[in-house]
Design a protein around this motif. Structure first.
Motif, PDB file in Angstrom:
ATOM      1  N   UNK A  47      39.326  64.333 -36.453  1.00 22.89           N
ATOM      2  CA  UNK A  47      39.087  65.719 -36.622  1.00 22.89           C
ATOM      3  C   UNK A  47      38.821  66.711 -36.978  1.00 22.89           C
ATOM      4  N   UNK A  48      37.939  66.198 -37.607  1.00 19.23           N
ATOM      5  CA  UNK A  48      36.514  67.989 -37.792  1.00 19.23           C
ATOM      6  C   UNK A  48      36.586  68.486 -36.573  1.00 19.23           C
ATOM      7  N   UNK A  49      36.523  67.457 -35.377  1.00 20.38           N
ATOM      8  CA  UNK A  49      35.829  67.748 -34.340  1.00 20.38           C
ATOM      9  C   UNK A  49      37.122  69.210 -33.485  1.00 20.38           C
ATOM     10  N   UNK A  50      38.235  68.487 -33.982  1.00 17.92           N
ATOM     11  CA  UNK A  50      39.654  68.903 -33.027  1.00 17.92           C
ATOM     12  C   UNK A  50      39.894  70.415 -34.156  1.00 17.92           C
ATOM     13  N   UNK A  51      39.290  70.964 -35.390  1.00 13.41           N
ATOM     14  CA  UNK A  51      39.697  71.702 -36.552  1.00 13.41           C
ATOM     15  C   UNK A  51      38.544  72.724 -35.994  1.00 13.41           C
ATOM     16  N   UNK A  52      36.816  71.976 -35.604  1.00 10.27           N
ATOM     17  CA  UNK A  52      36.306  72.891 -35.409  1.00 10.27           C
ATOM     18  C   UNK A  52      36.563  73.634 -33.574  1.00 10.27           C
ATOM     19  N   UNK A  53      37.025  72.715 -32.927  1.00  9.88           N
ATOM     20  CA  UNK A  53      37.552  73.364 -31.526  1.00  9.88           C
ATOM     21  C   UNK A  53      38.657  73.830 -31.568  1.00  9.88           C
ATOM     22  N   UNK A  54      39.258  73.979 -32.422  1.00 14.97           N
ATOM     23  CA  UNK A  54      40.891  75.237 -32.683  1.00 14.97           C
ATOM     24  C   UNK A  54      40.393  75.999 -33.773  1.00 14.97           C
ATOM     25  N   UNK A 109      47.329  86.303 -38.584  1.00 14.38           N
ATOM     26  CA  UNK A 109      46.596  84.804 -38.065  1.00 14.38           C
ATOM     27  C   UNK A 109      45.226  85.239 -39.031  1.00 14.38           C
ATOM     28  N   UNK A 110      45.420  86.024 -40.562  1.00 17.19           N
ATOM     29  CA  UNK A 110      44.665  86.052 -41.333  1.00 17.19           C
ATOM     30  C   UNK A 110      43.758  85.368 -41.784  1.00 17.19           C
ATOM     31  N   UNK A 111      43.494  83.944 -41.867  1.00 21.83           N
ATOM     32  CA  UNK A 111      43.145  82.636 -42.362  1.00 21.83           C
ATOM     33  C   UNK A 111      42.568  81.820 -41.087  1.00 21.83           C
ATOM     34  N   UNK A 112      41.078  81.190 -41.443  1.00 20.45           N
ATOM     35  CA  UNK A 112      41.065  80.166 -40.292  1.00 20.45           C
ATOM     36  C   UNK A 112      41.668  79.455 -40.378  1.00 20.45           C
ATOM     37  N   UNK A 113      41.276  78.308 -39.852  1.00 20.30           N
ATOM     38  CA  UNK A 113      41.494  76.272 -39.719  1.00 20.30           C
ATOM     39  C   UNK A 113      41.785  76.283 -41.599  1.00 20.30           C
TER      40      UNK A 113
END
Length: 163
Positions: A47-54, A109-113
């Motif tokens: 999940x952490x890798x997916x959030x970083x990737x996104x 898209x004002x915010x990150x993941x």
């Protein structure tokens, strides 16, 4: 005389009902918990890798639109306009620019993941680059180890711009 066979018996012998003992149940539960914890630990990392990737994907897309903004407007967005100028002309500092403006991002898209606002600087803190685009990562604090920058792939181990 006929022999009557009771339904719980087989061929005249009493039926034996086999059940799990408490010890056997505890062993099975322990095995299931161990497997579950291994799966959970692996899923958290994924999940952490997916959030970083996104987040990196979003940053790359946004950087492309910042460059498109530059082509259309003959300048990069100012720090005051920020990335919001990519989806809303109301953020333009100069009303004369409205004639050249188009919607660069289809939706805001004002915010990150992680729900933190993007950090946009123009000019960049790095000499020779026009702007910075940064996600403050899960902790939401700029300048920490979990920050992601559009320039990360351009840096060497010392944090210097590589050739």
């Amino acid at each position: 005389m006929t022999t009557h066979v009771h339904p719980l018996t087989r061929q005249g012998r009493p039926a034996v009902r086999r059940a799990f003992t408490i010890l056997e149940l505890l062993i099975v539960i322990g095995i299931l918990l161990a497997i579950g914890s291994i799966v959970l630990v692996n899923l958290i990392g994924v999940q952490e890798q997916a959030e970083d990737g996104l987040t990196r994907f979003q940053m790359t897309e946004m950087a492309g639109e910042i460059d498109a903004f530059r082509l259309a407007m003959k300048r990069y967005p100012t720090e005051d306009e920020g990335v919001a100028v990519l989806w809303s002309s109301s953020n333009l500092e100069n009303e004369e620019d409205a004639a050249n403006w188009r919607q660069f991002l289809p939706k805001p898209a004002p915010n990150d993941q992680w729900g933190n606002p993007w950090v946009y600087r123009s000019p960049s803190d790095i000499e020779g680059l026009p702007y910075d685009l940064i996600s403050t990562g899960p902790d939401g604090e700029e300048g920490t180890e979990d920050d992601l920058s559009i320039h990360d792939d351009m840096m060497d181990e010392d944090g210097e711009l590589s050739d």
